[in-house]
Write an enzyme that holds these catalytic residues in place. Structure first.
Site, mmCIF file in Angstrom:
data_model
loop_
_atom_site.group_PDB
_atom_site.id
_atom_site.type_symbol
_atom_site.label_atom_id
_atom_site.label_comp_id
_atom_site.label_asym_id
_atom_site.label_seq_id
_atom_site.Cartn_x
_atom_site.Cartn_y
_atom_site.Cartn_z
ATOM 1 N N ASP A 223 16.423 60.751 29.359
ATOM 2 C CA ASP A 223 15.403 60.328 28.400
ATOM 3 C C ASP A 223 14.281 59.546 29.102
ATOM 4 O O ASP A 223 14.564 58.666 29.920
ATOM 5 C CB ASP A 223 16.092 59.429 27.358
ATOM 6 C CG ASP A 223 15.219 59.120 26.164
ATOM 7 O OD1 ASP A 223 14.824 60.063 25.465
ATOM 8 O OD2 ASP A 223 14.934 57.931 25.923
ATOM 9 N N GLU A 275 28.765 64.739 44.119
ATOM 10 C CA GLU A 275 30.169 64.421 44.404
ATOM 11 C C GLU A 275 31.100 65.315 43.606
ATOM 12 O O GLU A 275 32.299 65.365 43.848
ATOM 13 C CB GLU A 275 30.478 62.956 44.005
ATOM 14 C CG GLU A 275 29.904 61.923 44.953
ATOM 15 C CD GLU A 275 29.954 60.518 44.350
ATOM 16 O OE1 GLU A 275 30.645 60.298 43.327
ATOM 17 O OE2 GLU A 275 29.285 59.632 44.919
HETATM 18 C C1 GLC Z 1 12.596 60.211 23.932
HETATM 19 C C2 GLC Z 1 13.462 60.755 22.818
HETATM 20 C C3 GLC Z 1 12.995 60.161 21.524
HETATM 21 C C4 GLC Z 1 13.139 58.657 21.604
HETATM 22 C C5 GLC Z 1 12.424 58.096 22.831
HETATM 23 C C6 GLC Z 1 12.843 56.693 23.113
HETATM 24 O O1 GLC Z 1 11.280 60.621 23.826
HETATM 25 O O2 GLC Z 1 13.441 62.153 22.828
HETATM 26 O O3 GLC Z 1 13.712 60.657 20.437
HETATM 27 O O4 GLC Z 1 12.610 58.075 20.455
HETATM 28 O O5 GLC Z 1 12.713 58.827 23.985
HETATM 29 O O6 GLC Z 1 14.145 56.650 23.613
#
Ligand code: GLC
Ligand code: CA
Length: 570
Positions: A223, A275
């Site tokens: 993310d 790993e």
């Molecule tokens: C990314 C995710 C989204 C979230 C953001 C903060 O863009 O896809 O859903 O709100 O990160 O974590």
């Protein structure tokens, strides 16, 4: 573009094939709280996923990617994580997770989990410790705390605006009850950003990656992969729109986004991935300049990176052609395969986007991460969406995508042709912080996160035996799985057929453009005689010679109609 199969001849062919499973995989994104609810409390759960493994197998996917299922107060749909190494008790247990993983593996489906390394939740033990430990403590060094400006520190350290609206700084109350320091958050205040200059943060995420890898997870979706390392030097304070990502620097020196040093983190992670046998895979969610994707996708880094270009494109032949060509070239530069995607939990479903009356509807403000959905507020009402046209184009675009070299990401519900739920979600039922923190500007992302309809009748349309944490509109009934399974002409039957053919026909990562009858038609072929032809125009066109394998809409007098794709073997 040839695959890298020949790269290391000392490794047995089978191992190699396995290690490269991701290169042309189709990955189905599950938003766990909205997929299937096994215990009837209105919230989707891991047992719900396990109960639907036969469905996933019949769909013909290679992997699932689960959005966060970790303990969370759900200030941002689970992207506010309290504990990275556990399951939210609202949706299951670690045992449920193991059971689910075993069932998926048994069905030949790999498991990808979401890692959220930019920020934790404000309920994470470390954050609670940081607040309790006071100014200048080691615990505060795990996050980004600063003294405020103004005589009494009453003003935020700078004027930056968070992505979900409001200041990107939040003031805390010190343990002695006095107003205190401020902490930095790119997203909601409940999502304090980690300080990636702190080795403890590195060590903890390495533990997390091993924890899930040891549990048999096959890969990770990272993310906000381009946001972890920051330079909050006051010299940047004047950059007001710094967090929007609108003004990316291309030199790797932007205070927040896509800084060169972020790759040092992924180099460490790569050692951990390697790993394991086969190596764990990772895909970056990095909204960066296209030519800077290669470093995220490198085999010394995460290995693959999302490309959101088709998702942001108009339904136009020339745009699609350019995007496809560019991304195959970028992928070749990095040695990775590219990824393709039209829908996910952050954007308006593509069956709805493509049904907007204006053809130029796909501009950034309308579909992007959280800038999206404005059209529902000021661009028009839901009844102005031409759902038939939208679905027709969505099927044509998806069929095209499934013929491309690289991996294809599908989002739960698109195989049913589901439309975005718009204004039918009343304000008091909304959950997305983008809605609450930016009221009147953004409607938020709840409309693509409404629980799936499995049955055309009954409570929550078969989502579970109880209700549904986001209200489902009545028209969901028409899209239910049970009705579509019986109907060979349904969107679900179309997806299943397309996925089965993709498996059968997918070969080397090569694509050749073929001559087409006019500029609104894209025709390409893959090795082995697999041809994909899409008509973006308004008039039907003749198809070349060959055996018709699948069409996204019925042919008209033997011609490929407007807004349709056909696959041929020739
Ligand atoms: C990314 C995710 C989204 C979230 C953001 C903060 O863009 O896809 O859903 O709100 O990160 O974590
Ligand atoms: Ca449940």
């Amino acid at each position: 573009m040839t695959s890298m199969l020949a790269a290391d001849s000392s490794v047995a062919r089978n191992d190699l094939d396995d290690a490269l499973w991701w290169r042309q995989a189709s990955v189905y994104q599950i938003y766990p709280r909205s997929f299937a609810d096994a215990n009837g409390d209105g919230i989707g759960d891991l047992k719900g996923v396990t109960s639907r493994v036969p469905y996933l197998k019949a769909l013909g996917i290679d992997a699932v990617w689960l959005s966060p299922f970790y303990p969370s107060a759900l200030a941002d749909g689970g992207y506010d994580v309290d504990d990275y190494r556990d399951v939210d008790p609202k949706i299951g247990t670690l045992e449920d997770f193991d059971e689910m993983t075993a069932a998926l593996h048994q069905a030949g489906i790999k498991v990808i989990v979401d890692i959220v390394p930019n920020h934790s939740s404000d309920r994470h033990t470390w954050f609670l410790e940081a607040v309790a430990a006071g100014r200048g403590s080691a615990a505060r060094e795990r996050y980004i705390f600063r003294d405020g400006k103004g005589e009494h520190g009453e003003l935020p350290p700078n004027n930056w605006t968070a992505i979900f609206g409001g200041s990107s700084w939040q003031r805390i109350t010190e343990p002695d009850g006095t107003p205190g320091q401020w902490y930095f958050h790119l997203f909601a205040p409940e999502q304090p950003d980690f300080n990636w200059k702190n080795p403890e943060v590195h060590a903890d995420f390495e533990t997390t990656l091993r924890f899930w890898s040891d549990r048999g997870v096959d890969g990770f979706r990272i993310d906000v992969a381009h946001g972890l390392t920051k330079n909050l030097d006051p010299a940047f304070d004047h950059l007001k729109s710094v967090l929007s990502g609108q003004d990316l620097f291309e030199d790797g020196q932007h205070p927040i986004w896509d800084r060169d040093e972020v790759h040092d983190i992924y180099a460490e992670w790569r050692k951990i991935f390697n790993e394991y046998t086969p190596p764990r895979i990772a895909v970056a969610e990095a909204w960066v300049e296209p030519h800077r994707r290669a470093r995220y996708a490198s085999s010394e880094g995460l290995g693959q990176s999302f490309n959101f270009d088709l998702l942001q494109a108009d339904f136009r032949a020339a745009d699609f052609r350019k995007i496809i060509g560019d991304n195959l070239a970028f992928a070749a530069d990095s040695g990775a395969s590219t990824t393709w995607v039209f829908s996910n939990h952050d954007v308006v479903r593509h069956a709805t986007r493509y049904g907007l009356q204006r053809t130029g509807a796909q501009d950034e403000a309308q579909i992007m991460n959280v800038g999206g959905k404005q059209w529902l507020l000021d661009g028009g009402r839901q009844d102005e969406v031409d759902t038939e046209l939208g679905l027709r184009r969505a099927k044509a675009a998806t069929q095209l995508m499934l013929a491309l070299p690289g991996s294809a990401y599908l989002y739960q519900g698109e195989e049913l042709g589901l439309q975005e739920v718009g204004e039918e979600i009343a304000d008091e039922h909304r959950q997305d912080p983008a809605f609450f923190r930016n009221k009147g500007v953004e409607i938020g992302r709840d409309g693509c996160r409404v629980p799936l309809p499995w049955e055309s009748q009954g409570s929550s349309y078969g989502f579970g035996a109880g209700g549904s944490h986001l209200p489902q509109p009545q028209w969901f009934s028409r899209y239910a799985v049970d009705a579509q399974e019986q109907d060979p002409a349904s969107t679900l039957s179309f997806y299943r057929r397309a996925m089965a053919l993709r498996h059968e026909l997918q070969s080397a990562e090569e694509l050749a453009w073929e001559a087409s009858p006019n500029e609104h038609v894209l025709h390409f072929s893959r090795p082995g005689g697999w041809h994909s032809i899409t008509n973006f125009g308004t008039t039907p066109v003749a198809l070349p010679e060959g055996e018709l394998l699948l069409a996204s809409a019925p042919l008209e007098d033997g011609l490929l109609p407007a807004n349709a794709t056909a696959w041929l073997r020739a």
